[in-house]
Design a protein around this motif. Structure first.
Motif, PDB file in Angstrom:
ATOM      1  N   THR A   4       0.840  -1.191   0.000  1.00 22.33           N
ATOM      2  CA  THR A   4       0.000   0.000   0.000  1.00 22.33           C
ATOM      3  C   THR A   4       0.876   1.243   0.000  1.00 22.33           C
ATOM      4  O   THR A   4       2.070   1.184   0.306  1.00 22.33           O
ATOM      5  CB  THR A   4      -0.908   0.056   1.239  1.00 22.33           C
ATOM      6  OG1 THR A   4      -0.062   0.109   2.399  1.00 22.33           O
ATOM      7  CG2 THR A   4      -1.800  -1.153   1.334  1.00 22.33           C
ATOM      8  N   ASN A   5       0.257   2.377  -0.329  1.00 24.36           N
ATOM      9  CA  ASN A   5       0.988   3.640  -0.320  1.00 24.36           C
ATOM     10  C   ASN A   5       1.558   3.939   1.061  1.00 24.36           C
ATOM     11  O   ASN A   5       2.689   4.409   1.195  1.00 24.36           O
ATOM     12  CB  ASN A   5       0.059   4.779  -0.737  1.00 24.36           C
ATOM     13  CG  ASN A   5      -0.192   4.756  -2.241  1.00 24.36           C
ATOM     14  OD1 ASN A   5       0.523   4.094  -2.985  1.00 24.36           O
ATOM     15  ND2 ASN A   5      -1.212   5.463  -2.661  1.00 24.36           N
ATOM     16  N   ASP A   6       0.766   3.646   2.110  1.00 25.45           N
ATOM     17  CA  ASP A   6       1.235   3.906   3.464  1.00 25.45           C
ATOM     18  C   ASP A   6       2.479   3.084   3.789  1.00 25.45           C
ATOM     19  O   ASP A   6       3.416   3.567   4.431  1.00 25.45           O
ATOM     20  CB  ASP A   6       0.129   3.592   4.475  1.00 25.45           C
ATOM     21  CG  ASP A   6      -0.989   4.600   4.400  1.00 25.45           C
ATOM     22  OD1 ASP A   6      -0.705   5.739   3.965  1.00 25.45           O
ATOM     23  OD2 ASP A   6      -2.125   4.258   4.754  1.00 25.45           O
ATOM     24  N   ARG A   7       2.490   1.859   3.319  1.00 19.59           N
ATOM     25  CA  ARG A   7       3.616   0.979   3.590  1.00 19.59           C
ATOM     26  C   ARG A   7       4.873   1.480   2.852  1.00 19.59           C
ATOM     27  O   ARG A   7       5.971   1.455   3.407  1.00 19.59           O
ATOM     28  CB  ARG A   7       3.255  -0.452   3.153  1.00 19.59           C
ATOM     29  CG  ARG A   7       4.330  -1.476   3.396  1.00 19.59           C
ATOM     30  CD  ARG A   7       4.618  -1.679   4.871  1.00 19.59           C
ATOM     31  NE  ARG A   7       5.770  -2.547   5.073  1.00 19.59           N
ATOM     32  CZ  ARG A   7       6.666  -2.400   6.054  1.00 19.59           C
ATOM     33  NH1 ARG A   7       6.530  -1.406   6.936  1.00 19.59           N
ATOM     34  NH2 ARG A   7       7.667  -3.217   6.172  1.00 19.59           N
ATOM     35  N   ILE A  86       1.492  -1.535  -8.457  1.00 20.64           N
ATOM     36  CA  ILE A  86       1.316  -0.240  -7.802  1.00 20.64           C
ATOM     37  C   ILE A  86       2.387   0.713  -8.333  1.00 20.64           C
ATOM     38  O   ILE A  86       3.505   0.291  -8.649  1.00 20.64           O
ATOM     39  CB  ILE A  86       1.379  -0.402  -6.258  1.00 20.64           C
ATOM     40  CG1 ILE A  86       0.999   0.897  -5.571  1.00 20.64           C
ATOM     41  CG2 ILE A  86       2.737  -0.867  -5.788  1.00 20.64           C
ATOM     42  CD1 ILE A  86       0.701   0.705  -4.094  1.00 20.64           C
TER      43      ILE A  86
END
Lengths: 172, 178
Positions: A4-7, A86
């Motif tokens: 994910t983007n947060d990761r 991604i």
């Protein structure tokens, strides 16, 4: 669980800390910037890291911000992780007096021509590039046409005002 | 006095000496040339699509003697400049033109080939009209021109060739000015 983007953001901050900044998510696309000296370290980390695996360079281009003193030119990397599907956008800024940025062509072969194109239109000097010369424009051209300091050729045209291209002009 | 016959495509000049033969031969040669013009396959942007359309079955320029499209300038008689000419393409176009054997003709198809175009005029990369690079015989306005317009231009070029080389000769015999 997929990436994910947060990761990604978390991994970058763990690894590089303060210098990696300006995180934003426009239309779901993670975007950030870093000092230009660090561009290869960050690209290499994004490439090598077992979790991140950004191994495809989708695009490389430049943007000219003439009013942003000391940060007039941005070199933009679009990277793609083909495993988790991604993408992210990574920018480095440079001043226009010394537009020196390290070449990514040793890491991504596709960067070779894209850096030549970026040099051709914006005059970004990619240090270490094996063949940094014009690729699309004629060799005799003595300026960098997509820098906004160069106006469009025919100043008598009123249907295509310079203001529409971010180059001053008569319409305010 | 000039005599025009029905079954011979030329004029018989009743002047003494060899002028009779020469004049007749010129007309016959021009007639032959005009009805077998081999175009060079040269298309640099969207006008090329219209040119392909004219080459294919619906419009079919082979009806007028243009059927043998050549991929080499050495065998071509006419170059149809179908599209934008950019500064980097200009030396290539000039070279192709120079490699064509005489007599050779040029058609500038569409706004880009005439003047640099409606979209690309005001840029760093576009030649403002193919006639800066090579001499042009026939101009076709449009963006892109209809296939009928290209056919009309091809027929106009034939008229131009048939009627000789000078402006006066063209005026004298053109179908536009009967």
């Amino acid at each position: 669980m997929s990436l994910t983007n947060d990761r990604i953001k978390q991994r970058l901050i763990e690894k590089f800390g303060e210098p990696v900044s300006g995180f934003e998510e426009l239309y779901g696309l993670l975007s950030f910037e870093a000092p230009k000296e660090m561009n290869l370290k960050i690209l290499q980390f994004l490439f090598d890291d077992d979790e991140l695996k950004f191994r495809f360079l989708t695009d490389l281009c430049a943007v000219n911000y003439p009013d942003d003193k000391g940060r007039e030119l941005a070199v933009v990397y679009h990277l793609h992780n083909l495993v988790d599907n991604i993408r992210l956008r990574f920018k480095v800024f440079t001043n226009v007096q010394e537009p020196d940025v390290f070449t990514a062509s040793k890491l991504f072969s596709s960067a070779n021509w894209m850096e030549r194109e970026t040099y051709d239109f914006f005059g970004v000097n990619f240090i270490g590039h094996p063949n940094l010369k014009r690729i699309l424009n004629v060799d005799e051209m003595d300026y960098f046409p997509l820098r906004k300091e160069y106006p469009l050729e025919d100043q008598t045209r009123i249907d295509k005002d310079d203001a529409m291209f971010g180059r001053g002009g008569t319409i305010v | 006095m000039d005599v025009t016959t029905n079954n011979f495509p030329g004029k018989i000049h009743e002047t003494p000496g060899g002028g009779v033969v020469l004049s007749k031969l010129d007309d016959v040669i021009n007639w032959a040339r005009s009805n077998s013009l081999w175009p060079l396959t040269f298309a640099t942007s969207c006008c090329g699509i219209e040119m392909m359309s004219v080459a294919s079955a619906k419009y079919d320029f082979s009806r007028f003697g243009f059927e043998v499209a050549r991929a080499t300038p050495r065998q071509a008689d006419v170059i149809i400049i179908a599209g934008t000419i950019v500064n980097k393409m200009a030396p290539v176009l000039r070279r192709l033109y120079d490699q064509m054997a005489d007599p050779k003709y040029v058609i500038a198809m569409g706004a880009c080939a005439i003047s640099g175009g409606p979209f690309f005029y005001n840029t760093y990369s576009v030649v403002k009209g193919a006639d800066h690079v090579v001499p042009v015989d026939v101009y076709i306005p449009g963006c892109p021109p209809r296939p009928e317009a290209l056919l009309h231009a091809l027929i106009t070029l034939q008229e131009k060739i048939k009627s000789g080389l000078t402006r006066e000769q063209i005026k004298e015999t053109s179908y536009l000015n009967p």
